[in-house]
Design a protein around this motif. Structure first.
Motif, PDB file in Angstrom:
ATOM      1  N   SER A   3      36.950  51.115  18.172  1.00 41.57           N
ATOM      2  CA  SER A   3      36.311  50.865  19.470  1.00 41.57           C
ATOM      3  C   SER A   3      37.273  50.107  20.374  1.00 41.57           C
ATOM      4  O   SER A   3      38.145  49.372  19.900  1.00 41.57           O
ATOM      5  N   PHE A   4      37.100  50.287  21.685  1.00 42.57           N
ATOM      6  CA  PHE A   4      38.024  49.712  22.667  1.00 42.57           C
ATOM      7  C   PHE A   4      37.307  48.832  23.679  1.00 42.57           C
ATOM      8  O   PHE A   4      36.233  49.183  24.173  1.00 42.57           O
ATOM      9  N   ALA A   5      37.939  47.707  23.987  1.00 41.19           N
ATOM     10  CA  ALA A   5      37.539  46.884  25.124  1.00 41.19           C
ATOM     11  C   ALA A   5      38.682  46.912  26.120  1.00 41.19           C
ATOM     12  O   ALA A   5      39.849  46.769  25.744  1.00 41.19           O
ATOM     13  N   VAL A   6      38.376  47.114  27.389  1.00 41.96           N
ATOM     14  CA  VAL A   6      39.379  47.148  28.448  1.00 41.96           C
ATOM     15  C   VAL A   6      39.240  45.869  29.270  1.00 41.96           C
ATOM     16  O   VAL A   6      38.159  45.583  29.795  1.00 41.96           O
ATOM     17  N   VAL A   7      40.315  45.095  29.352  1.00 43.34           N
ATOM     18  CA  VAL A   7      40.323  43.861  30.134  1.00 43.34           C
ATOM     19  C   VAL A   7      41.140  44.100  31.397  1.00 43.34           C
ATOM     20  O   VAL A   7      42.347  44.356  31.330  1.00 43.34           O
ATOM     21  N   ILE A  35      35.761  44.932  30.872  1.00 41.81           N
ATOM     22  CA  ILE A  35      35.611  43.533  31.275  1.00 41.81           C
ATOM     23  C   ILE A  35      36.530  43.276  32.460  1.00 41.81           C
ATOM     24  O   ILE A  35      37.754  43.409  32.346  1.00 41.81           O
ATOM     25  N   VAL A  36      35.954  42.918  33.602  1.00 41.62           N
ATOM     26  CA  VAL A  36      36.731  42.697  34.818  1.00 41.62           C
ATOM     27  C   VAL A  36      36.733  41.207  35.128  1.00 41.62           C
ATOM     28  O   VAL A  36      35.679  40.591  35.321  1.00 41.62           O
ATOM     29  N   VAL A  37      37.938  40.630  35.151  1.00 39.43           N
ATOM     30  CA  VAL A  37      38.082  39.199  35.416  1.00 39.43           C
ATOM     31  C   VAL A  37      38.688  39.018  36.797  1.00 39.43           C
ATOM     32  O   VAL A  37      39.846  39.372  37.026  1.00 39.43           O
ATOM     33  N   ASP A  38      37.896  38.471  37.733  1.00 38.83           N
ATOM     34  CA  ASP A  38      38.445  38.153  39.043  1.00 38.83           C
ATOM     35  C   ASP A  38      38.893  36.694  39.022  1.00 38.83           C
ATOM     36  O   ASP A  38      38.107  35.781  38.770  1.00 38.83           O
ATOM     37  N   ASP A  39      40.179  36.492  39.323  1.00 40.76           N
ATOM     38  CA  ASP A  39      40.798  35.174  39.178  1.00 40.76           C
ATOM     39  C   ASP A  39      40.774  34.402  40.499  1.00 40.76           C
ATOM     40  O   ASP A  39      41.809  34.031  41.048  1.00 40.76           O
ATOM     41  N   GLY A  40      39.557  34.195  41.020  1.00 35.71           N
ATOM     42  CA  GLY A  40      39.408  33.383  42.222  1.00 35.71           C
ATOM     43  C   GLY A  40      39.933  34.032  43.484  1.00 35.71           C
ATOM     44  O   GLY A  40      40.508  33.356  44.353  1.00 35.71           O
ATOM     45  N   GLY A  54      27.863  45.558  39.938  1.00 34.39           N
ATOM     46  CA  GLY A  54      26.964  44.531  39.439  1.00 34.39           C
ATOM     47  C   GLY A  54      25.805  45.056  38.618  1.00 34.39           C
ATOM     48  O   GLY A  54      25.333  44.375  37.701  1.00 34.39           O
ATOM     49  N   SER A  55      25.339  46.264  38.913  1.00 34.15           N
ATOM     50  CA  SER A  55      24.216  46.837  38.169  1.00 34.15           C
ATOM     51  C   SER A  55      24.659  47.880  37.149  1.00 34.15           C
ATOM     52  O   SER A  55      23.826  48.561  36.562  1.00 34.15           O
ATOM     53  N   ASP A  56      25.959  48.003  36.933  1.00 29.76           N
ATOM     54  CA  ASP A  56      26.486  48.983  35.982  1.00 29.76           C
ATOM     55  C   ASP A  56      26.575  48.329  34.604  1.00 29.76           C
ATOM     56  O   ASP A  56      27.376  47.413  34.401  1.00 29.76           O
ATOM     57  N   PRO A  57      25.766  48.781  33.638  1.00 27.96           N
ATOM     58  CA  PRO A  57      25.759  48.132  32.319  1.00 27.96           C
ATOM     59  C   PRO A  57      27.069  48.303  31.551  1.00 27.96           C
ATOM     60  O   PRO A  57      27.308  47.600  30.567  1.00 27.96           O
ATOM     61  N   ARG A  58      27.909  49.221  31.997  1.00 23.50           N
ATOM     62  CA  ARG A  58      29.185  49.444  31.312  1.00 23.50           C
ATOM     63  C   ARG A  58      30.224  48.397  31.676  1.00 23.50           C
ATOM     64  O   ARG A  58      31.261  48.280  31.002  1.00 23.50           O
ATOM     65  N   VAL A  59      29.983  47.627  32.739  1.00 25.46           N
ATOM     66  CA  VAL A  59      30.975  46.705  33.270  1.00 25.46           C
ATOM     67  C   VAL A  59      30.490  45.267  33.151  1.00 25.46           C
ATOM     68  O   VAL A  59      29.369  44.944  33.565  1.00 25.46           O
ATOM     69  N   THR A  60      31.346  44.414  32.613  1.00 19.20           N
ATOM     70  CA  THR A  60      31.083  42.975  32.571  1.00 19.20           C
ATOM     71  C   THR A  60      31.960  42.298  33.610  1.00 19.20           C
ATOM     72  O   THR A  60      33.193  42.415  33.561  1.00 19.20           O
ATOM     73  N   LEU A  61      31.345  41.626  34.564  1.00 21.63           N
ATOM     74  CA  LEU A  61      32.084  40.957  35.629  1.00 21.63           C
ATOM     75  C   LEU A  61      32.191  39.465  35.336  1.00 21.63           C
ATOM     76  O   LEU A  61      31.193  38.794  35.061  1.00 21.63           O
ATOM     77  N   LEU A  62      33.419  38.953  35.394  1.00 22.29           N
ATOM     78  CA  LEU A  62      33.674  37.525  35.226  1.00 22.29           C
ATOM     79  C   LEU A  62      34.401  37.041  36.462  1.00 22.29           C
ATOM     80  O   LEU A  62      35.608  37.255  36.619  1.00 22.29           O
ATOM     81  N   CYS A  63      33.690  36.404  37.362  1.00 18.37           N
ATOM     82  CA  CYS A  63      34.288  35.921  38.610  1.00 18.37           C
ATOM     83  C   CYS A  63      34.294  34.398  38.579  1.00 18.37           C
ATOM     84  O   CYS A  63      33.248  33.757  38.462  1.00 18.37           O
TER      85      CYS A  63
END
Length: 312
Positions: A3-7, A35-40, A54-63
């Motif tokens: 399985s794959f996680a994409v950062v 996994i999408v990390v927004d760095d400020g 924001g409503s896409d269950p496939r995407v995890t947002l970390l802001c």
């Protein structure tokens, strides 16, 4: 099945990040996590991401607040639950078959820990860039990296590794977050090598690296920046080496590390022959070790080429 996680890490790349995310979501081998990390970011990227994904269950947002690329990597990997973590810069993209190529290798080779690919540059520069013309099992690379700072890797978007190794390479002192606000892919590449990951170069033709502004660093380095980059990298390598007790005595095992490469290139053989000559002790013995390394690379090619019988 692996399985794959994409950062995906992003800083002020509002105009590009959607393309990167969509390329991850469009993979024929579907990732477990994106996994999408927004760095400020200060260009409206967080609001854009929430509106679009924001409503896409496939995407995890970390802001969150700006901490630099190393911190963004650490935040993303901390959320990864998949077997393998793939990294993607927000201004790059993948062909839909990229994860399928990686998956075929990771599935078949459970001993491979770290896979990197070639890249196709686009934007301000168009050309191919890769470690070698053909895919190659690089075996272990700790001694080569520690002694000569050889870089067995690629920029961020062409890197992947098993999750255990991603976490290990990013276990670094907090004060290094400022040193590696940029170019933190060095932590992934150098760390995996020195800590003992089994590396593989896989030519996929599926990674597209966007050249724009100042990110085409290889053509814009001054003598000062080259020195500083090497100095920082040397210090980073020493941190990893100290964590496992690695020092110059590793040269005793140069020949053994070379033997972990099933089909070493002539360039790699010369590289390890140089390492063999650095060993303390008899100059003659070191020369003999270097010669045996070179011969071990020449012999299979001579055998494959064969000889034509003399019929005269």
């Amino acid at each position: 099945m692996t399985s794959f996680a994409v950062v995906i890490t992003s800083y002020n790349y509002r105009d590009f990040v959607g393309t990167a995310i969509d390329s991850a979501l469009a993979q024929t081998r579907v990732p477990m996590q994106v996994i999408v990390v927004d760095d400020g970011s200060t260009d409206g990227t967080p609001a854009h991401l929430r509106e679009r994904y924001g409503s896409d269950p496939r995407v995890t947002l970390l802001c969150g607040e700006n901490g630099g690329q190393l911190v963004a990597f650490q935040r993303g990997v901390a959320q990864a639950r998949a077997d393998v973590v793939c990294f993607l810069d927000a201004d790059d993209r993948w062909e839909p078959y990229y994860l399928a190529c990686l998956g075929e290798l990771y599935d078949a080779s459970r001993d491979v820990d770290f896979v990197f690919s070639d890249m196709q540059l686009f934007g301000d520069e168009q050309r191919w860039m890769g470690y070698a013309a053909q895919s190659r099992d690089l075996g272990f690379t700790a001694i080569s990296t520690y002694m000569l700072m050889h870089w067995y890797g690629a920029p961020t978007s062409a890197l992947s590794m098993r999750a255990l190794w991603a976490r290990r390479t990013l276990e670094l002192p907090a004060e290094l977050s400022q040193t590696w606000r940029l170019s933190a892919d060095n932590c992934l590449v150098f760390g995996a090598s020195v800590l003992g990951a089994h590396k593989y170069y896989l030519r996929t033709g599926a990674v597209h690296y966007r050249v724009h502004g100042n990110n085409g660093w290889w053509g814009r380095q001054t003598a000062a920046t080259k020195y500083l980059n090497r100095f920082r990298s040397r210090c980073l390598i020493e941190i990893y080496a100290r964590s496992i007790g690695l020092d110059e005595r590793c040269l005793e095992s140069v020949k053994h590390e070379f033997r972990t490469k099933p089909d070493p290139s002539w360039r790699e053989a010369r590289h390890y022959a140089k390492l063999a000559r650095l060993r303390r002790g008899s100059w003659l013995r070191n020369q003999q070790r270097a010669a045996s390394i070179l011969w071990s690379a020449i012999r299979p090619r001579r055998r494959a080429a064969g000889t034509q019988p003399n019929t005269n």
